[in-house]
Design an enzyme around this catalytic site. Structure first.
Site, PDB file in Angstrom:
ATOM      1  N   THR A 125      84.056  60.641 135.714  1.00 45.97           N
ATOM      2  CA  THR A 125      85.334  61.159 136.203  1.00 45.97           C
ATOM      3  C   THR A 125      85.355  62.692 136.184  1.00 45.97           C
ATOM      4  O   THR A 125      84.702  63.314 135.338  1.00 45.97           O
ATOM      5  CB  THR A 125      86.492  60.637 135.335  1.00 45.97           C
ATOM      6  OG1 THR A 125      87.687  61.347 135.650  1.00 45.97           O
ATOM      7  CG2 THR A 125      86.210  60.814 133.841  1.00 45.97           C
ATOM      8  N   ASP A 126      86.158  63.270 137.068  1.00 44.46           N
ATOM      9  CA  ASP A 126      86.320  64.734 137.075  1.00 44.46           C
ATOM     10  C   ASP A 126      87.035  65.232 135.814  1.00 44.46           C
ATOM     11  O   ASP A 126      87.015  66.428 135.525  1.00 44.46           O
ATOM     12  CB  ASP A 126      87.071  65.191 138.336  1.00 44.46           C
ATOM     13  CG  ASP A 126      88.494  64.666 138.429  1.00 44.46           C
ATOM     14  OD1 ASP A 126      88.878  63.798 137.622  1.00 44.46           O
ATOM     15  OD2 ASP A 126      89.234  65.125 139.331  1.00 44.46           O
ATOM     16  N   GLU A 127      87.689  64.318 135.081  1.00 49.62           N
ATOM     17  CA  GLU A 127      88.452  64.762 133.901  1.00 49.62           C
ATOM     18  C   GLU A 127      87.552  65.354 132.825  1.00 49.62           C
ATOM     19  O   GLU A 127      88.039  66.037 131.923  1.00 49.62           O
ATOM     20  CB  GLU A 127      89.277  63.613 133.322  1.00 49.62           C
ATOM     21  CG  GLU A 127      90.285  63.102 134.317  1.00 49.62           C
ATOM     22  CD  GLU A 127      91.457  62.343 133.714  1.00 49.62           C
ATOM     23  OE1 GLU A 127      91.684  62.441 132.489  1.00 49.62           O
ATOM     24  OE2 GLU A 127      92.137  61.653 134.476  1.00 49.62           O
ATOM     25  N   TYR A 151      90.405  60.075 126.282  1.00 51.45           N
ATOM     26  CA  TYR A 151      89.757  59.373 127.409  1.00 51.45           C
ATOM     27  C   TYR A 151      88.657  60.239 128.013  1.00 51.45           C
ATOM     28  O   TYR A 151      87.503  59.814 128.165  1.00 51.45           O
ATOM     29  CB  TYR A 151      90.790  59.010 128.479  1.00 51.45           C
ATOM     30  CG  TYR A 151      90.170  58.675 129.827  1.00 51.45           C
ATOM     31  CD1 TYR A 151      89.442  57.508 130.005  1.00 51.45           C
ATOM     32  CD2 TYR A 151      90.292  59.545 130.917  1.00 51.45           C
ATOM     33  CE1 TYR A 151      88.849  57.211 131.235  1.00 51.45           C
ATOM     34  CE2 TYR A 151      89.708  59.264 132.144  1.00 51.45           C
ATOM     35  CZ  TYR A 151      88.991  58.096 132.301  1.00 51.45           C
ATOM     36  OH  TYR A 151      88.408  57.807 133.511  1.00 51.45           O
ATOM     37  N   LYS A 155      84.543  59.757 128.091  1.00 46.65           N
ATOM     38  CA  LYS A 155      83.773  59.670 129.338  1.00 46.65           C
ATOM     39  C   LYS A 155      82.705  60.760 129.396  1.00 46.65           C
ATOM     40  O   LYS A 155      81.623  60.553 129.941  1.00 46.65           O
ATOM     41  CB  LYS A 155      84.710  59.772 130.551  1.00 46.65           C
ATOM     42  CG  LYS A 155      85.640  58.594 130.748  1.00 46.65           C
ATOM     43  CD  LYS A 155      84.922  57.305 131.140  1.00 46.65           C
ATOM     44  CE  LYS A 155      84.325  57.371 132.523  1.00 46.65           C
ATOM     45  NZ  LYS A 155      83.733  56.065 132.922  1.00 46.65           N
TER      46      LYS A 155
HETATM   47  P1  NAD Z   1      90.430  49.812 135.394  1.00 50.90           P
HETATM   48  O1  NAD Z   1      91.080  50.091 134.072  1.00 50.90           O
HETATM   49  O2  NAD Z   1      91.256  49.359 136.542  1.00 50.90           O
HETATM   50  O3  NAD Z   1      89.292  48.698 135.187  1.00 50.90           O
HETATM   51  C1  NAD Z   1      88.436  48.697 134.089  1.00 50.90           C
HETATM   52  C2  NAD Z   1      87.734  47.338 134.031  1.00 50.90           C
HETATM   53  O4  NAD Z   1      86.811  47.363 132.930  1.00 50.90           O
HETATM   54  C3  NAD Z   1      88.682  46.167 133.801  1.00 50.90           C
HETATM   55  O5  NAD Z   1      88.342  45.100 134.651  1.00 50.90           O
HETATM   56  C4  NAD Z   1      88.441  45.804 132.332  1.00 50.90           C
HETATM   57  O6  NAD Z   1      88.668  44.418 132.050  1.00 50.90           O
HETATM   58  C5  NAD Z   1      86.980  46.176 132.165  1.00 50.90           C
HETATM   59  N1  NAD Z   1      86.625  46.461 130.766  1.00 50.90           N
HETATM   60  C6  NAD Z   1      87.307  47.252 129.891  1.00 50.90           C
HETATM   61  N2  NAD Z   1      86.702  47.238 128.685  1.00 50.90           N
HETATM   62  C7  NAD Z   1      85.602  46.434 128.820  1.00 50.90           C
HETATM   63  C8  NAD Z   1      84.567  46.046 127.937  1.00 50.90           C
HETATM   64  N3  NAD Z   1      84.548  46.463 126.654  1.00 50.90           N
HETATM   65  N4  NAD Z   1      83.583  45.246 128.405  1.00 50.90           N
HETATM   66  C9  NAD Z   1      83.594  44.819 129.693  1.00 50.90           C
HETATM   67  N5  NAD Z   1      84.574  45.129 130.571  1.00 50.90           N
HETATM   68  C10 NAD Z   1      85.555  45.937 130.134  1.00 50.90           C
HETATM   69  O7  NAD Z   1      89.623  51.136 135.741  1.00 50.90           O
HETATM   70  P2  NAD Z   1      89.306  51.801 137.160  1.00 50.90           P
HETATM   71  O8  NAD Z   1      90.416  52.707 137.517  1.00 50.90           O
HETATM   72  O9  NAD Z   1      88.851  50.758 138.105  1.00 50.90           O
HETATM   73  O10 NAD Z   1      88.071  52.733 136.757  1.00 50.90           O
HETATM   74  C11 NAD Z   1      86.726  52.246 136.824  1.00 50.90           C
HETATM   75  C12 NAD Z   1      85.784  53.341 136.397  1.00 50.90           C
HETATM   76  O11 NAD Z   1      85.937  54.482 137.226  1.00 50.90           O
HETATM   77  C13 NAD Z   1      85.998  53.839 134.969  1.00 50.90           C
HETATM   78  O12 NAD Z   1      84.739  54.098 134.389  1.00 50.90           O
HETATM   79  C14 NAD Z   1      86.805  55.129 135.150  1.00 50.90           C
HETATM   80  O13 NAD Z   1      86.583  56.010 134.080  1.00 50.90           O
HETATM   81  C15 NAD Z   1      86.218  55.648 136.444  1.00 50.90           C
HETATM   82  N6  NAD Z   1      87.087  56.499 137.265  1.00 50.90           N
HETATM   83  C16 NAD Z   1      88.344  56.114 137.615  1.00 50.90           C
HETATM   84  C17 NAD Z   1      89.130  56.915 138.448  1.00 50.90           C
HETATM   85  C18 NAD Z   1      90.517  56.507 138.875  1.00 50.90           C
HETATM   86  O14 NAD Z   1      91.193  57.265 139.543  1.00 50.90           O
HETATM   87  N7  NAD Z   1      90.986  55.308 138.580  1.00 50.90           N
HETATM   88  C19 NAD Z   1      88.626  58.118 138.900  1.00 50.90           C
HETATM   89  C20 NAD Z   1      87.330  58.508 138.517  1.00 50.90           C
HETATM   90  C21 NAD Z   1      86.583  57.669 137.721  1.00 50.90           C
HETATM   91  O1  TDX Z   2     104.446  57.612 134.494  1.00 55.74           O
HETATM   92  C1  TDX Z   2     103.723  58.555 134.849  1.00 55.74           C
HETATM   93  N1  TDX Z   2     104.298  59.754 135.181  1.00 55.74           N
HETATM   94  C2  TDX Z   2     103.577  60.845 135.564  1.00 55.74           C
HETATM   95  O2  TDX Z   2     104.148  61.905 135.856  1.00 55.74           O
HETATM   96  C3  TDX Z   2     102.285  58.448 134.912  1.00 55.74           C
HETATM   97  C4  TDX Z   2     101.601  57.160 134.548  1.00 55.74           C
HETATM   98  C5  TDX Z   2     101.567  59.565 135.305  1.00 55.74           C
HETATM   99  N2  TDX Z   2     102.191  60.731 135.609  1.00 55.74           N
HETATM  100  C6  TDX Z   2     101.367  61.891 136.025  1.00 55.74           C
HETATM  101  C7  TDX Z   2     100.247  62.242 135.083  1.00 55.74           C
HETATM  102  C8  TDX Z   2      99.211  62.839 136.015  1.00 55.74           C
HETATM  103  O3  TDX Z   2      99.519  64.204 136.260  1.00 55.74           O
HETATM  104  O4  TDX Z   2     100.730  61.538 137.258  1.00 55.74           O
HETATM  105  C9  TDX Z   2      99.406  62.057 137.320  1.00 55.74           C
HETATM  106  C10 TDX Z   2      98.422  60.909 137.481  1.00 55.74           C
HETATM  107  O5  TDX Z   2      98.453  60.153 136.282  1.00 55.74           O
HETATM  108  P1  TDX Z   2      97.482  58.895 136.026  1.00 55.74           P
HETATM  109  O6  TDX Z   2      97.671  57.889 137.111  1.00 55.74           O
HETATM  110  O7  TDX Z   2      97.675  58.455 134.612  1.00 55.74           O
HETATM  111  O8  TDX Z   2      96.046  59.532 136.283  1.00 55.74           O
HETATM  112  P2  TDX Z   2      95.238  60.721 135.569  1.00 55.74           P
HETATM  113  O9  TDX Z   2      95.722  60.988 134.213  1.00 55.74           O
HETATM  114  O10 TDX Z   2      95.210  61.863 136.538  1.00 55.74           O
HETATM  115  O11 TDX Z   2      93.781  60.033 135.474  1.00 55.74           O
HETATM  116  C11 TDX Z   2      93.255  59.251 136.574  1.00 55.74           C
HETATM  117  O12 TDX Z   2      92.282  59.948 137.296  1.00 55.74           O
HETATM  118  C12 TDX Z   2      91.020  60.138 136.716  1.00 55.74           C
HETATM  119  C13 TDX Z   2      92.682  57.910 136.108  1.00 55.74           C
HETATM  120  O13 TDX Z   2      93.648  57.210 135.349  1.00 55.74           O
HETATM  121  C14 TDX Z   2      91.415  58.097 135.338  1.00 55.74           C
HETATM  122  O14 TDX Z   2      90.855  56.830 134.983  1.00 55.74           O
HETATM  123  C15 TDX Z   2      90.442  58.845 136.195  1.00 55.74           C
HETATM  124  O15 TDX Z   2      89.283  59.109 135.476  1.00 55.74           O
END
Ligand code: NAD
Ligand code: TDX
Length: 347
Positions: A125-127, A151, A155
């Site tokens: 992730t970019d975070e 988090y 990562k």
């Molecule tokens: P998500 O939370 O929707 O899904 C995570 C999945 O992993 C779920 O199906 C969960 O059951 C499974 N999981 C959790 N713990 C586990 C364990 N111990 N063993 C096996 N499975 C397990 O997450 P997402 O948003 O789909 O993100 C997927 C990946 O992409 C993550 O690695 C996250 O850090 C990365 N990522 C997410 C975003 C975003 O915007 N959502 C952006 C950049 C990177």
């Molecule tokens: O209730 C809310 N109110 C609010 O203002 C929530 C849930 C979020 N926010 C804000 C926080 C952030 O500035 O919105 C923005 C986005 O929040 P999230 O959806 O929690 O995402 P973020 O914290 O940016 O992280 C996401 O992007 C990078 C994903 O959850 C991560 O898994 C990924 O790595």
């Protein structure tokens, strides 16, 4: 046949990736390993449930020995999505994040080496780069690693362990770091699905702090296309930043767009206490993956956001079941006695 082991394929991005693989790689044979925590939902894959090329194994990435016998290699690709992914939860319960994201990644790297693996993709992730001020240039792959939440720190550790497995053992590791994704099947604790489903139900929209934080939104299919390219053509040891399709918006601007698409009043917006350590701005420079692998994002926010709202309109049954908790019974109903994989009970 090309053999793919995907972890976290019942989550948001992983389920969309599995669907893309089945659609775009007819020779793909996929095993999806997922613990089915609160974030894992096999209903995300209900439309491809019967596909003979896809097999599900319930298992914990931090306890690979409990399910390795059901997922014997060698693998052409291991794509590691599974993670605890919600920043707010990591502030309340960091240890769960260390177990899954750090130990789980090391165990998956060891699993890949032991079983044999052509290319291992670490989905990051970019975070990990921390936060930017409004005028700062975008994060590049050379930006310092400065995570601000448990988090992001977990990562970052995972990415570094993946790098170490490449340098120490010669495992063919490729790491991706993507910005905020949006698209179908995102768990409604995250910003966009939470706000869209709340607005549809005329519930308040809780905005952290002043709502002027900036995120760099990318459609999940554009992210997954980049992961596919990185897996099939990426350089060993490379890090690829993914993001930035004119997607930088403040949270408030996103909300106003959503409310206007839905025809709902801005009076639903409620400013609430800010997130601790809240990152102000993310912005990604994707020039390396563009130049090396020819990746280009294809979905603009102008088309993607109305399509997303439409998806939530037409999939009310899916998110009603998620929000009510009814989705938790799906696995037991579908798989019953075939409970394999061991692992820990779903949280
Ligand atoms: P998500 O939370 O929707 O899904 C995570 C999945 O992993 C779920 O199906 C969960 O059951 C499974 N999981 C959790 N713990 C586990 C364990 N111990 N063993 C096996 N499975 C397990 O997450 P997402 O948003 O789909 O993100 C997927 C990946 O992409 C993550 O690695 C996250 O850090 C990365 N990522 C997410 C975003 C975003 O915007 N959502 C952006 C950049 C990177
Ligand atoms: O209730 C809310 N109110 C609010 O203002 C929530 C849930 C979020 N926010 C804000 C926080 C952030 O500035 O919105 C923005 C986005 O929040 P999230 O959806 O929690 O995402 P973020 O914290 O940016 O992280 C996401 O992007 C990078 C994903 O959850 C991560 O898994 C990924 O790595």
């Amino acid at each position: 046949m090309t053999r793919w082991l995907v972890t976290g394929g019942a989550g948001f991005i992983g389920s969309n990736f599995v669907r893309m693989l089945l659609r775009e790689r007819p020779d793909a044979e996929i095993v999806n390993v997922d613990l089915l925590t609160y974030a894992g939902n096999l209903e995300n894959l209900a439309d491809v449930e019967g596909d003979p090329r896809l097999r599900f194994v319930r298992g914990d990435v931090a306890a690979t020995e409990t399910w390795a016998a059901e997922a014997r290699g060698p693998w052409d690709f291991v794509v590691h999505f599974a993670a605890e992914s919600h920043v707010d939860r990591s502030i309340e319960d960091p240890v769960t994040f260390l177990r899954t994201n750090v130990t789980g990644t090391q165990r998956m790297l060891d699993f890949a080496r032991a079983e044999g693996c052509g290319t291992y993709v670490q989905v990051g992730t970019d975070e990990v780069y921390g936060t930017l001020a409004p005028e700062d240039p975008s994060f590049t792959i050379d930006s310092p690693i400065r995570p601000n939440s448990p988090y992001a720190a977990s990562k970052a550790a995972a990415d570094l362990l993946a790098r170490a497995a490449w340098r120490t053992h010669g495992l063919r590791v490729v790491t991706t770091r993507c910005s905020n994704n949006y698209g179908p099947y995102q768990f409604p604790e995250k910003f966009l699905p939470l706000m869209i489903t709340n607005a549809m139900a005329d519930l308040p929209l809780p905005v952290y702090g002043d709502g002027l934080q900036v995120r760099d939104w990318l459609h999940v299919d554009d992210h997954n296309r980049a992961i596919l390219l990185a897996a099939e053509r990426g350089r060993a040891g490379a890090v690829y930043n993914i993001g930035g399709h004119d997607g930088e918006r403040t949270n408030l601007a996103m909300l106003r767009d959503i409310l206007s698409i839905l025809g709902k009043p801005e009076s639903l917006i409620r400013h609430v206490e800010d997130r601790k350590g809240h990152d102000r701005r993310y912005s990604i420079d994707s020039s390396v993956i563009r130049a090396e692998l020819g990746w280009e994002p294809t979905v603009t926010l102008e088309e993607g956001l109305p399509a997303l709202v439409e998806w939530y309109r037409s999939h009310r049954a899916w998110w009603d079941r998620v929000k009510s908790g009814a989705y938790r019974g799906y696995y037991e109903k579908m798989y019953g006695a075939r409970l394999g994989g061991g692992g820990s009970p779903a949280r």
